[in-house]
Design an enzyme around this catalytic site. Structure first.
Site, PDB file in Angstrom:
ATOM      1  CE  LYS A   1       9.620 -14.823  -9.732  1.00 58.60           C
ATOM      2  NZ  LYS A   1       9.970 -15.718 -11.111  1.00 58.60           N
TER       3      LYS A   1
ATOM      4  CB  SER B  44      -0.653   0.043   1.090  1.00 56.81           C
ATOM      5  OG  SER B  44      -0.110  -0.100   2.440  1.00 56.81           O
TER       6      SER B  44
ATOM      7  CG  MET C  90      -7.876  30.721  15.532  1.00 60.38           C
ATOM      8  SD  MET C  90      -9.171  31.502  14.243  1.00 60.38           S
ATOM      9  CE  MET C  90     -10.795  32.013  15.309  1.00 60.38           C
TER      10      MET C  90
ATOM     11  CD  GLU D 151      -6.062  23.353   5.636  1.00 59.52           C
ATOM     12  OE1 GLU D 151      -6.056  24.350   5.686  1.00 59.52           O
ATOM     13  OE2 GLU D 151      -6.194  22.646   6.624  1.00 59.52           O
TER      14      GLU D 151
ATOM     15  N   GLY E 196       1.077   5.273  -4.469  1.00 56.79           N
ATOM     16  CA  GLY E 196       0.653   6.625  -5.090  1.00 56.79           C
ATOM     17  C   GLY E 196      -0.202   6.190  -5.905  1.00 56.79           C
ATOM     18  CE  LYS E 197      -3.909   1.184  -4.482  1.00 58.49           C
ATOM     19  NZ  LYS E 197      -4.996   1.000  -3.277  1.00 58.49           N
TER      20      LYS E 197
ATOM     21  CG  HIS F  38      -9.346  22.664   8.354  1.00 63.69           C
ATOM     22  ND1 HIS F  38      -8.059  22.074   8.844  1.00 63.69           N
ATOM     23  CD2 HIS F  38     -10.128  22.521   9.270  1.00 63.69           C
ATOM     24  CE1 HIS F  38      -8.348  21.764  10.112  1.00 63.69           C
ATOM     25  NE2 HIS F  38      -9.720  22.168  10.251  1.00 63.69           N
TER      26      HIS F  38
ATOM     27  CE  LYS G 165      11.883 -12.108 -16.134  1.00 56.43           C
ATOM     28  NZ  LYS G 165      13.038 -11.757 -15.341  1.00 56.43           N
TER      29      LYS G 165
ATOM     30  CB  CYS H 171      -8.488  24.115  13.004  1.00 58.08           C
ATOM     31  SG  CYS H 171      -9.997  23.701  13.631  1.00 58.08           S
ATOM     32  CG  PHE H 172      -5.855  22.558  18.363  1.00 58.33           C
ATOM     33  CD1 PHE H 172      -6.619  22.836  19.375  1.00 58.33           C
ATOM     34  CD2 PHE H 172      -4.656  21.718  18.599  1.00 58.33           C
ATOM     35  CE1 PHE H 172      -6.453  22.359  20.631  1.00 58.33           C
ATOM     36  CE2 PHE H 172      -4.239  21.372  19.826  1.00 58.33           C
ATOM     37  CZ  PHE H 172      -5.115  21.887  20.844  1.00 58.33           C
TER      38      PHE H 172
ATOM     39  CG  ASP I  32      -5.328  -6.333   1.618  1.00 57.21           C
ATOM     40  OD1 ASP I  32      -4.219  -7.002   1.510  1.00 57.21           O
ATOM     41  OD2 ASP I  32      -5.391  -5.049   1.304  1.00 57.21           O
TER      42      ASP I  32
HETATM   43  N1  GLN Z   1      -9.530  20.647  18.729  1.00 57.22           N
HETATM   44  C1  GLN Z   1     -10.195  21.641  18.011  1.00 57.22           C
HETATM   45  C2  GLN Z   1     -11.538  21.838  17.951  1.00 57.22           C
HETATM   46  O1  GLN Z   1     -12.089  20.775  18.209  1.00 57.22           O
HETATM   47  C3  GLN Z   1      -9.543  21.964  16.655  1.00 57.22           C
HETATM   48  C4  GLN Z   1      -9.834  20.991  15.550  1.00 57.22           C
HETATM   49  C5  GLN Z   1      -9.075  20.990  14.563  1.00 57.22           C
HETATM   50  O2  GLN Z   1      -7.897  21.626  14.395  1.00 57.22           O
HETATM   51  N2  GLN Z   1      -9.354  20.675  13.180  1.00 57.22           N
HETATM   52  O3  GLN Z   1     -12.073  22.849  17.816  1.00 57.22           O
END
Ligand code: GLN
Length: 534
Positions: A192, A15, A388, A513, A18-19, A511, A226, A385-386, A150
């Protein structure tokens, strides 16, 4: 509408090959020919979703627009395909059994003996076809997680075997991704393991049409011959997929070897030259070897970088956009806490820092110590998130002077609960799928850094949290020079920023990202990298 085509991707030998990247790259190439595409990840584990799993085991929990807590491969699909996927696009054994058992209890199978074949396999096929229908996709990619052989993946492979017959040979293609290791002593490329995993796949009843061979270096001609011979395939259906500098290069590499044409032929799709010029331009920018910025990644899952994969990718996109290389430096927050990493070292070694998301006590104090030193040295700091929430706690403790300020997640009895449970979470009992999840609207305050980032008054970002910066203490926070620059509709603080700061001190409850894409990078990360570059 023409009949939907299906691309099934299985993996062999190991596993983590990079599938997901091969799946995403295949999708990008088909989409670039002008077809509409969607992608499904099947995870054979019994969890209903990835939300309750430790990122240490399985990497990041990716959050979809509709609030699904999914496998990180969905993040790769979204980034390569440039589309939003739904939580439905991540199928697990847990979901399949849960619905079959619920139906059985309702009496929907009355009189029947409920079995893996056909009831479980039918449920799997129904789910795949429902996604195809709902998305009106020309092509649906289905990646089966894990490795052929598996026990847990057997019902899924059986469902695919059946679908290949039901949908017709010209409407499905089976791609097998396997590893050809290179022996360190002799430097030989060994085939192989690939032969064995193809045998295993055939034993289950699936004949691969294409074999993609991962290896440190490109597949040698004899090795390719092969593998073709043993897999009962023409040589031109065997593709080498060597290690490359950036994952974004994989579609370009496969395309240069005739992969797109091969897929089009097997699926009976009209071949159109894929339009990948923007992607090529992006890859060239990512590979930019000019100026570099060094970014500290401060978190507690730093031993498995996949735990933060969307943040890493968002930084790559933003670096490319800003024409600057990104060098990541990892700092384990528990080590800071134990005094083994001095925060001053982070200040010395890097140009900026990201305080990574997370849950629970372990390493939290280490992050707070790092934030203090970074702030006192005017370093650019971005907390997610956390991250901040901890930035806010640090300000309360060290600028306002409330030494015992804390989050009730970390100290339920703190006299100053400056980060506290969201009111919507008060009555939550089950931990699965119950956080504040997915995309929510955010109102951006004018004349703030957040406004400079988005250049808009209303935006959407994805969330995954139970706690919030306590609105009760916002006046106090303001008196310390920190303002809220983004609000949720319910009045939760979404973005915070330091007004007078030499560089940037910015916290994001959502988030950003998760929505960053190569050709459409996240406004938050792009702005952050721009400030560091200055
Ligand atoms: N633990 C924090 C919360 O529940 C932040 C969660 C996180 O960083 N995704 O608010």
């Amino acid at each position: 509408m023409a009949k939907t085509k299906y691309v099934f991707i299985t993996g062999g030998v190991l596993s983590g090959l990079g599938k997901g990247i091969v799946t995403a790259s295949t999708g990008l190439l088909i989409k670039s020919m002008g077809y509409s595409v969607t992608a499904i990840k099947i995870d054979p584990y019994v969890n209903v979703d990835a939300g309750t799993m430790n990122p240490f085991m399985h990497g990041e929990v990716f959050v979809t627009e509709d609030g699904g807590e999914t496998d990180l491969d969905l993040g790769h699909y979204e980034r390569f395909l440039g589309i939003n996927l739904s939580k439905e696009n991540n199928i697990t054994t847990g979901q399949v059994y849960l619905s079959v058992i619920t139906k059985e209890r309702k009496g929907e199978y009355l009189g029947k003996c409920v079995q893996i074949i056909p009831h479980i396999t039918d449920e799997i096929k129904n789910r795949i076809r429902r996604i195809a229908r709902n998305n009106e996709a020309d092509v649906v990619l289905v990646e089966i997680g894990g490795t052929v052989g598996d026990i847990e993946s057997l019902p899924f492979l059986e469902a695919i075997r059946q679908m290949r017959i039901e949908e017709g040979r010209n409407n499905t293609v089976s791609i097998h991704v396997a590893l050809a290791p290179i022996l360190s002593v002799t430097g030989e490329q060994k085939t192989k393991p690939v032969q064995h995993s193809i045998q295993e796949l055939r034993r289950i009843g699936i004949m691969p049409d294409i074999v993609v061979v991962r290896s440190q270096r490109d597949l040698e001609p004899e090795a390719r011959q092969k593998i073709a011979l043993y897999s009962n395939l023409p040589v031109d259906a065997v593709f080498g997929d060597p290690d490359v500098d950036t994952i974004y290069e994989v579609p370009l590499l496969l395309h240069s070897k005739g992969y797109t044409r091969c897929i089009a032929r097997l699926l009976d799709l009209e071949y159109k030259e894929p339009d990948i010029s923007k992607w090529e331009e992006f890859v060239n920018r990512v590979k930019n070897t000019g100026k570099k910025v060094r970014i500290a990644m401060i978190g507690k899952y730093t031993k498995l970088h996949d735990s933060y994969i969307s943040i890493i990718e968002a930084l790559r996109h933003s670096g490319a956009w800003n024409n600057v290389g990104i060098e990541l430096k990892w700092y384990e927050s528990t080590e800071i806490e134990r005094g083994r990493i001095k925060p001053e070292k982070i200040v010395e070694e890097t140009d900026a820092a990201i305080i990574l998301p997370g849950f629970g006590k372990r390493g939290a104090e280490g992050k707070i110590q790092a934030i203090k030193t970074l702030r006192e040295n005017n370093k650019p700091v971005l907390g997610i998130c956390f991250g901040m929430q901890l930035m806010v706690i640090e300000i309360f403790r060290n600028v306002i002077g409330w030494e015992k300020a804390n989050s009730t997640e970390l100290d339920p009895n703190t006299p100053y609960p400056v980060v506290d449970l969201l009111p919507s979470q008060y009555n939550v009992k089950h931990l699965g799928g119950s956080m504040r999840l997915g995309a929510h609207p955010i109102k951006i305050v004018r004349d703030t850094i957040a406004y400079k980032m988005y250049n808009k008054g209303l935006i959407y970002e994805r969330h995954r949290h139970r706690y919030e910066v306590n609105p009760k203490y916002l006046d106090k926070l303001e008196s310390a020079g920190v303002r809220v620059s983004g609000w949720s509709m319910e009045g939760y603080p979404e973005f915070i920023e330091m007004k007078q700061y030499k560089t940037i001190f910015f916290g994001s409850q959502p988030h950003p990202e998760f929505k960053s894409r190569p050709l459409e990078p996240s406004p938050v990360y792009t702005y952050f990298v721009k400030i560091i570059k200055r």
